[in-house]
Scaffold this active site. Sequence first.
Site, PDB file in Angstrom:
ATOM      1  N   GLY A   1       0.838  -1.194   0.000  1.00 35.41           N
ATOM      2  CA  GLY A   1       0.000   0.000   0.000  1.00 35.41           C
ATOM      3  C   GLY A   1       0.868   1.237   0.000  1.00 35.41           C
TER       4      GLY A   1
ATOM      5  N   GLN B   1       3.421  10.009   1.041  1.00 37.84           N
ATOM      6  CA  GLN B   1       4.687   9.274   1.102  1.00 37.84           C
ATOM      7  C   GLN B   1       5.583   9.547  -0.099  1.00 37.84           C
ATOM      8  OE1 GLN B   1       2.589   5.326   2.101  1.00 37.84           O
ATOM      9  NE2 GLN B   1       4.544   5.163   3.163  1.00 37.84           N
TER      10      GLN B   1
ATOM     11  N   CYS C   1       6.341  -0.004   7.379  1.00 40.40           N
ATOM     12  CA  CYS C   1       5.946   1.136   6.557  1.00 40.40           C
ATOM     13  C   CYS C   1       7.101   1.523   5.645  1.00 40.40           C
ATOM     14  CB  CYS C   1       5.584   2.309   7.474  1.00 40.40           C
ATOM     15  SG  CYS C   1       5.091   3.784   6.577  1.00 40.40           S
ATOM     16  N   LEU C   2       6.804   1.774   4.366  1.00 39.25           N
ATOM     17  CA  LEU C   2       7.857   2.151   3.416  1.00 39.25           C
ATOM     18  C   LEU C   2       8.540   3.445   3.829  1.00 39.25           C
ATOM     19  CD1 LEU C   2       6.164   1.317  -0.029  1.00 39.25           C
ATOM     20  CD2 LEU C   2       7.786  -0.062   1.276  1.00 39.25           C
TER      21      LEU C   2
ATOM     22  N   HIS D   1      -4.131   1.532   7.456  1.00 37.77           N
ATOM     23  CA  HIS D   1      -2.772   2.093   7.521  1.00 37.77           C
ATOM     24  C   HIS D   1      -2.632   3.269   6.545  1.00 37.77           C
ATOM     25  CE1 HIS D   1       1.789   1.389   7.836  1.00 37.77           C
ATOM     26  NE2 HIS D   1       1.678   2.223   6.811  1.00 37.77           N
ATOM     27  N   GLU D   2      -3.143   3.099   5.312  1.00 41.12           N
ATOM     28  CA  GLU D   2      -2.988   4.149   4.295  1.00 41.12           C
ATOM     29  C   GLU D   2      -3.894   5.350   4.586  1.00 41.12           C
ATOM     30  OE1 GLU D   2      -0.405   3.782   2.715  1.00 41.12           O
ATOM     31  OE2 GLU D   2      -0.176   1.628   2.990  1.00 41.12           O
TER      32      GLU D   2
ATOM     33  N   HIS E   1      -2.258   7.492   6.953  1.00 37.80           N
ATOM     34  CA  HIS E   1      -1.222   8.332   6.328  1.00 37.80           C
ATOM     35  C   HIS E   1      -1.788   9.666   5.837  1.00 37.80           C
ATOM     36  CE1 HIS E   1       2.676   6.440   6.254  1.00 37.80           C
ATOM     37  NE2 HIS E   1       2.222   5.309   5.753  1.00 37.80           N
TER      38      HIS E   1
END
Length: 158
Positions: free
Chosen positions: A34, A39, A80-81, A122-123, A126
């Site tokens: 995701g 990000q 997380c990226l 999660h997204e 963000h």
Amino acid sequence: MLRTRAEEVAAVTDETRSLIADMFETMYAEDGVGLAAPQIGVLQRVIVVDPREDESVPVALINPVIVMESEETDRAEEGCLSLPGLKEIVERKARVVVEGLGQDGALRRVEADGLLSRVLQHEIDHIDGILFIDRVSPLKRTLLLKRWQKMKPEAAAG
Ligand code: ZN
């Protein structure tokens, strides 16, 4: 930027679709499941998800909103990226229903459980400026941030 609430997308345009294409490319290049627009430095309420499980299909949502959530929760490890190397168990709602706009500007409704439900939450966090480390106990968060501070110089050098 990751701590800022992202702006609603006023109209779905070619620019939005091009942003979504970039986001899918970045997500797959980083082997993620995701990604949210902030990000990659764009403060817009756009997310892409693809849990890459048996029956999963890639989903892009513009202005996504959780319209229903289960009382039941579920605990699993997340990373997380934007915080490479950090992983922790996070408690999330087991099931959610999310509504948003698709790339064609039409309303989409996604009913999710399992990994898809987790990734969507999660997204969506963000785009509200919330990171998964905000969802763990204060003690664990302190430990994670200490580990992150130690790793940071190496990450910058690499
Ligand atoms: Zn993330």
